[in-house]
Design an enzyme around this catalytic site. Structure first.
Site, PDB file in Angstrom:
ATOM      1  N   GLY A  45       0.811  -1.218   0.000  1.00 13.85           N
ATOM      2  CA  GLY A  45       0.000   0.000   0.000  1.00 13.85           C
ATOM      3  C   GLY A  45       0.841   1.263   0.000  1.00 13.85           C
ATOM      4  N   CYS A  46       1.877   1.272   0.805  1.00 13.49           N
ATOM      5  CA  CYS A  46       2.733   2.457   0.906  1.00 13.49           C
ATOM      6  C   CYS A  46       3.510   2.681  -0.387  1.00 13.49           C
ATOM      7  CB  CYS A  46       3.663   2.343   2.105  1.00 13.49           C
ATOM      8  SG  CYS A  46       2.750   2.299   3.664  1.00 13.49           S
TER       9      CYS A  46
END
Length: 156
Positions: A45-46
């Site tokens: 996600g990051c």
């Protein structure tokens, strides 16, 4: 979470090269800043979120709006993450949670039924030293485009 209209807390943290960077110093040159908090370098996600900012970075530059990412990862971790993903913007290391706590993004999180404390993905737009817009419950893959659209319609 800080609310719109609140004065943005100043901080001084180290970037991926170990240089000290302060919000007040950046605001002297840029009236508007995007400040995003994320949980961990190199996680799916990051990485999506960071690459979204990377891919639209030239549009942010045209608006003269710097992007700053903050997590509690180490300087070395930030350096490796930025190098691998070719991130052109500022990543700041906050292992002591100074800015993370000041911006109230260190919260209880639930993942697969397990409860733990961590950084909640949050993006702030700071204009003239004050919180102008808050994105909580951020969708990593959409955040950069969402923020850019807001800036293009509400900037200066």
């Amino acid at each position: 979470m800080l609310e719109v209209g609140v004065k943005a807390p100043d901080f001084t943290l180290q970037d991926k090269n170990g240089n000290e960077v302060s919000l007040s110093g950046i605001l002297e040159k840029h009236p508007t800043v995007v400040l995003y908090f994320y949980p961990k370098d190199s996680t799916p996600g990051c990485t999506k979120q960071a690459c979204g900012f990377r891919d639209s970075y030239m549009e942010y530059e045209k608006l003269n709006v710097p992007v700053i990412g903050i997590s509690k990862d180490s300087i070395k971790s930030h350096f490796n993450f930025a190098s691998k993903q070719e991130l052109p913007f500022i990543l700041l290391s906050d292992p002591e949670l100074k800015a993370i706590n000041a911006y109230d993004v260190y919260k209880e999180k639930k993942l697969y039924g397990k409860v733990s404390m961590g950084v909640v993905r949050t993006t702030y737009i700071i204009k003239n030293g004050f919180i102008d817009k808050v994105y909580d419950k951020v969708k990593a893959a959409e955040n950069a485009a969402e923020v850019l659209a807001y800036l293009q319609t509400n900037h200066i």
